[in-house]
Design a protein around this motif. Sequence first.
Motif, mmCIF file in Angstrom:
data_model
loop_
_atom_site.group_PDB
_atom_site.id
_atom_site.type_symbol
_atom_site.label_atom_id
_atom_site.label_comp_id
_atom_site.label_asym_id
_atom_site.label_seq_id
_atom_site.Cartn_x
_atom_site.Cartn_y
_atom_site.Cartn_z
ATOM 1 N N VAL A 239 -1.935 9.750 -0.584
ATOM 2 C CA VAL A 239 -2.628 8.657 -0.469
ATOM 3 C C VAL A 239 -4.072 9.167 0.172
ATOM 4 O O VAL A 239 -4.024 9.520 1.372
ATOM 5 C CB VAL A 239 -2.071 7.441 0.230
ATOM 6 C CG1 VAL A 239 -3.113 6.242 0.477
ATOM 7 C CG2 VAL A 239 -0.746 7.090 -0.290
ATOM 8 N N ILE B 150 -0.886 1.334 2.143
ATOM 9 C CA ILE B 150 -0.269 1.816 0.952
ATOM 10 C C ILE B 150 0.869 2.668 1.363
ATOM 11 O O ILE B 150 1.969 2.724 0.904
ATOM 12 C CB ILE B 150 -1.457 2.651 0.018
ATOM 13 C CG1 ILE B 150 -2.372 1.427 -0.690
ATOM 14 C CG2 ILE B 150 -0.675 3.493 -1.085
ATOM 15 C CD1 ILE B 150 -3.249 2.185 -1.155
ATOM 16 N N CYS C 133 -3.168 8.879 -5.104
ATOM 17 C CA CYS C 133 -4.028 7.679 -5.477
ATOM 18 C C CYS C 133 -4.988 7.688 -4.131
ATOM 19 O O CYS C 133 -4.800 8.425 -3.352
ATOM 20 C CB CYS C 133 -3.040 6.345 -5.190
ATOM 21 S SG CYS C 133 -2.156 5.886 -3.667
ATOM 22 N N ILE D 178 2.619 1.274 -4.599
ATOM 23 C CA ILE D 178 1.129 1.766 -4.631
ATOM 24 C C ILE D 178 0.315 0.614 -5.300
ATOM 25 O O ILE D 178 -0.759 0.039 -4.514
ATOM 26 C CB ILE D 178 0.819 3.097 -5.444
ATOM 27 C CG1 ILE D 178 1.336 4.263 -4.410
ATOM 28 C CG2 ILE D 178 -0.572 3.151 -5.748
ATOM 29 C CD1 ILE D 178 1.319 5.565 -5.363
ATOM 30 N N ALA E 93 -7.564 4.973 -1.696
ATOM 31 C CA ALA E 93 -7.904 3.752 -1.304
ATOM 32 C C ALA E 93 -9.218 3.771 -0.518
ATOM 33 O O ALA E 93 -9.621 4.900 0.170
ATOM 34 C CB ALA E 93 -6.748 3.298 -0.400
ATOM 35 N N GLY F 39 -3.342 0.281 -4.775
ATOM 36 C CA GLY F 39 -4.129 1.745 -4.586
ATOM 37 C C GLY F 39 -4.892 1.897 -6.104
ATOM 38 O O GLY F 39 -4.669 1.167 -6.981
#
Length: 133
Positions: free
Chosen positions: A109, A70, A59, A32, A61, A37
């Motif tokens: 993500v 990611i 995380c 990550i 983005a 990230g």
Amino acid sequence: MEPLASLAKRKNSGSGKLSKNSKLFKTILAAIHEKKGEKVVALDLRKIPEAVADFFIVCEAPSQPQVKAIADNVEDRVKENCGENVFHKEGFQGLQWVLIDFVNIVVHVMHPESRKFYNLEEMWSDAAVSEHP
């Protein structure tokens, strides 16, 4: 809330509990961070009986290409460093929330708007949260 649908169908693996020091955990965090990230947190779900995994790693983005980068990097690095394949993944069509399920660790993500809307940290507020800047 489509990405969470697959979690209800999973079978508990007999591989035992993981720790934050596990190679898988560290590899995911490194992957990550390699792709920048943001706002990375780990939710420790091991003390929650209803939890479907030991950890959620969340995380975000700011763009769809970065969400994909990611997620792809996490999958590639785990395969490369740990020899583990993804149990299940989804969300690659819309790239607002990509879920990568390694059975004991589930990686989320997320685009910032999706993260704010679904608020996983609040949903799993009984979990111990650790930040990984």
